[in-house]
Design a protein around this motif. Sequence first.
Motif, PDB file in Angstrom:
ATOM      1  N   VAL A 168     -93.245  14.845  11.936  1.00 27.36           N
ATOM      2  CA  VAL A 168     -92.531  15.018  13.193  1.00 27.36           C
ATOM      3  C   VAL A 168     -93.556  14.972  14.322  1.00 27.36           C
ATOM      4  O   VAL A 168     -94.766  14.971  14.081  1.00 27.36           O
ATOM      5  N   ASP A 169     -93.080  14.937  15.534  1.00 27.86           N
ATOM      6  CA  ASP A 169     -93.954  15.057  16.704  1.00 27.86           C
ATOM      7  C   ASP A 169     -94.360  16.528  16.811  1.00 27.86           C
ATOM      8  O   ASP A 169     -93.579  17.378  17.238  1.00 27.86           O
ATOM      9  N   ALA A 173     -92.504  19.735  18.575  1.00 27.82           N
ATOM     10  CA  ALA A 173     -92.076  20.847  17.720  1.00 27.82           C
ATOM     11  C   ALA A 173     -92.624  22.168  18.230  1.00 27.82           C
ATOM     12  O   ALA A 173     -91.935  23.196  18.211  1.00 27.82           O
ATOM     13  N   LEU A 218     -88.251  21.816   9.396  1.00 28.68           N
ATOM     14  CA  LEU A 218     -89.462  21.041   9.166  1.00 28.68           C
ATOM     15  C   LEU A 218     -89.677  20.678   7.703  1.00 28.68           C
ATOM     16  O   LEU A 218     -90.563  19.875   7.385  1.00 28.68           O
ATOM     17  N   GLU A 224     -82.242  13.821   6.716  1.00 31.35           N
ATOM     18  CA  GLU A 224     -82.515  13.068   7.930  1.00 31.35           C
ATOM     19  C   GLU A 224     -81.271  13.047   8.818  1.00 31.35           C
ATOM     20  O   GLU A 224     -80.147  12.982   8.338  1.00 31.35           O
TER      21      GLU A 224
END
Length: 226
Positions: A168-169, A173, A218, A224
């Motif tokens: 993830v970014d 986050a 996370l 998804e």
Amino acid sequence: MQTHSYPAARAPATPAARRSQRKQVRAGELLDAALALFVEKGYAATRVEEVAAQAGVSKGTLFLYFPSKEALFKAVVHENAGRPLADAQRQVAEYAGPTAELVHEFIRRWWTQYGGTPAAGLTKLIIGEAANFPDLARYYQGEVVQPSHDLVRGIVQRGIDRGEFRPVDAKAAAHLIVAPLAQLVTWRFSLAPCCPPGTLPDPQALLAQHADMVVRGLSLHAPETA
């Protein structure tokens, strides 16, 4: 015949050592008084005379330790927010367990070391007065906000690198993880005293659920989204 050994007598503190100890105690008393008044009244409304009086010293004595109200405020921020944050950075760096557990532990410790203490009132104070005192806001940003986000981003990246969290970014986050913490302490020092009991759930229970939702979101095996 039984013999006993006794510790060697401690040498009495030298006059210089006693003076240093008194200075440290007095500085701590001034910082405690300043924190209480800044959180209660805000930065603009707090006068250094009040801080000195609450600490039991003269204004002149206060200025021997802190040359201005701005210097006093920065010292309060460093001692009550910057120093605990440095401790948290060391604790995270030394943590050897799974990252999911680290997330829970980090959020628990955030509450016990900052969020549930009087120091958390600094968050509400800086939000309310940042526009009027931009230099102090920039100091708080550099001393507290940015290091906090960097620490949380590092925790998320740790989980990604270890294959425990999905990619993830991490920067985004970190913002999403920290925002509810800031909201909680802002509520605590603004609306909570005026609202009926039970309006907000128990903070520790709320934070435990927040940590659980963060970890589930996370998780490498989370479904998804479209």
